[in-house]
Write a protein that holds these residues in place. Structure first.
Motif, PDB file in Angstrom:
ATOM      1  N   GLN A   1     113.563 -23.822 -19.429  1.00 37.00           N
ATOM      2  CA  GLN A   1     114.535 -24.902 -19.619  1.00 37.00           C
ATOM      3  C   GLN A   1     114.020 -26.201 -19.011  1.00 37.00           C
ATOM      4  O   GLN A   1     114.187 -27.276 -19.588  1.00 37.00           O
ATOM      5  CB  GLN A   1     115.879 -24.521 -18.991  1.00 37.00           C
ATOM      6  CG  GLN A   1     116.968 -25.577 -19.214  1.00 37.00           C
ATOM      7  CD  GLN A   1     118.323 -25.116 -18.686  1.00 37.00           C
ATOM      8  OE1 GLN A   1     118.502 -23.966 -18.317  1.00 37.00           O
ATOM      9  NE2 GLN A   1     119.282 -26.028 -18.669  1.00 37.00           N
TER      10      GLN A   1
ATOM     11  N   GLU B   1     113.418 -29.565 -21.061  1.00 34.74           N
ATOM     12  CA  GLU B   1     114.455 -30.586 -20.888  1.00 34.74           C
ATOM     13  C   GLU B   1     114.209 -31.573 -19.752  1.00 34.74           C
ATOM     14  O   GLU B   1     114.636 -32.736 -19.850  1.00 34.74           O
ATOM     15  CB  GLU B   1     115.806 -29.899 -20.677  1.00 34.74           C
ATOM     16  CG  GLU B   1     116.242 -29.016 -21.845  1.00 34.74           C
ATOM     17  CD  GLU B   1     117.556 -28.311 -21.586  1.00 34.74           C
ATOM     18  OE1 GLU B   1     118.201 -28.604 -20.553  1.00 34.74           O
ATOM     19  OE2 GLU B   1     117.944 -27.452 -22.407  1.00 34.74           O
ATOM     20  N   ASP B   2     113.568 -31.160 -18.666  1.00 35.86           N
ATOM     21  CA  ASP B   2     113.414 -32.042 -17.503  1.00 35.86           C
ATOM     22  C   ASP B   2     112.249 -33.009 -17.679  1.00 35.86           C
ATOM     23  O   ASP B   2     111.272 -32.712 -18.379  1.00 35.86           O
ATOM     24  CB  ASP B   2     113.192 -31.222 -16.231  1.00 35.86           C
ATOM     25  CG  ASP B   2     114.416 -30.407 -15.860  1.00 35.86           C
ATOM     26  OD1 ASP B   2     115.484 -30.650 -16.445  1.00 35.86           O
ATOM     27  OD2 ASP B   2     114.282 -29.517 -14.995  1.00 35.86           O
TER      28      ASP B   2
END
Length: 218
Positions: free
Chosen positions: A58, A62-63
């Motif tokens: 994730q 996403e980051d």
């Protein structure tokens, strides 16, 4: 007689045994591939001189790369959905030692780039031509027994490979002298990885393809 010169007195710091800090190894891969790496990661950390940090999928997706863990060594492997360009951005930002080069990894996704690189370094490749059916290319000639692009002829049987290395659907086309038809190779399904189509001799026209001479094996 002992010297009173401080410079000749051994320093406790200089004579102490320094314990090297553990190397931090970052593993940046998609979750499915990470599962396959776990035995290797366990072996890497068994000596106590390495610490492995697994980047969460994730976070990878996403980051911002500035929020990713800072590591000394980066291990990264491409698989479907992996943001290769984003990982390259992280490498430029943090400058870890890369277990495998990130930049050239994109070449492995394009068979045309692979063939070009092999030829540059003197590795033999089959005689081949490249044609993009959607790119408005010219100079394609199709006959019963051969295909020709810009004057370079590839006789049947020839192999048709998608330019994308992610596409494993490879076709072989046979000349009428041996009955014609085509064979389709694909990722193994059950115990099957190919199928013969005696009545299909038309090449695909939905993208860019490499057409190369068929090299029989013993």
């Amino acid at each position: 007689m002992p010297s009173d010169d401080p410079a000749s007195t051994p320093s406790p710091v200089a004579t102490a045994t320094r314990v090297p800090a553990a190397i931090t190894v970052g593993v940046c891969v998609m979750r499915k591939k990470c599962e396959k790496l776990r035995p290797l990661l366990a072996e890497m950390t068994s000596g106590g001189d390495m610490t492995v940090v697994v980047f969460e999928q994730q976070s990878i997706l996403e980051d911002a790369v500035s929020d990713w863990p800072v590591v000394d060594v980066l291990v990264a492997f491409y698989s479907k959905g992996f943001p290769l360009a984003k990982v390259g951005e992280y490498v430029r930002l943090r400058e870890p030692f890369c277990f495998n080069a990130i930049g050239p990894m994109s070449e492995l996704l394009d068979r045309r780039a692979i063939y070009s690189r092999l030829q540059q370094i003197g590795v033999a490749v089959p005689k081949h031509v490249v044609y993009d059916h959607l790119g408005g290319g010219e100079g394609l000639v199709l006959r019963e027994d051969y295909l020709e692009v810009s004057g370079v002829r590839i006789n049947k049987p020839f192999v048709e490979k998608p330019a994308s290395a992610e596409d494993h659907n490879i076709h072989i086309y046979y000349p009428p002298s041996v009955g014609g038809g085509s064979k389709r190779l694909f990722r193994k399904v059950g115990d099957c990885s190919s199928a013969f189509y005696p009545d299909v001799s038309e090449i695909r026209r939905d993208g860019a393809y490499i057409y190369e001479e068929f090299l029989p094996t013993e």
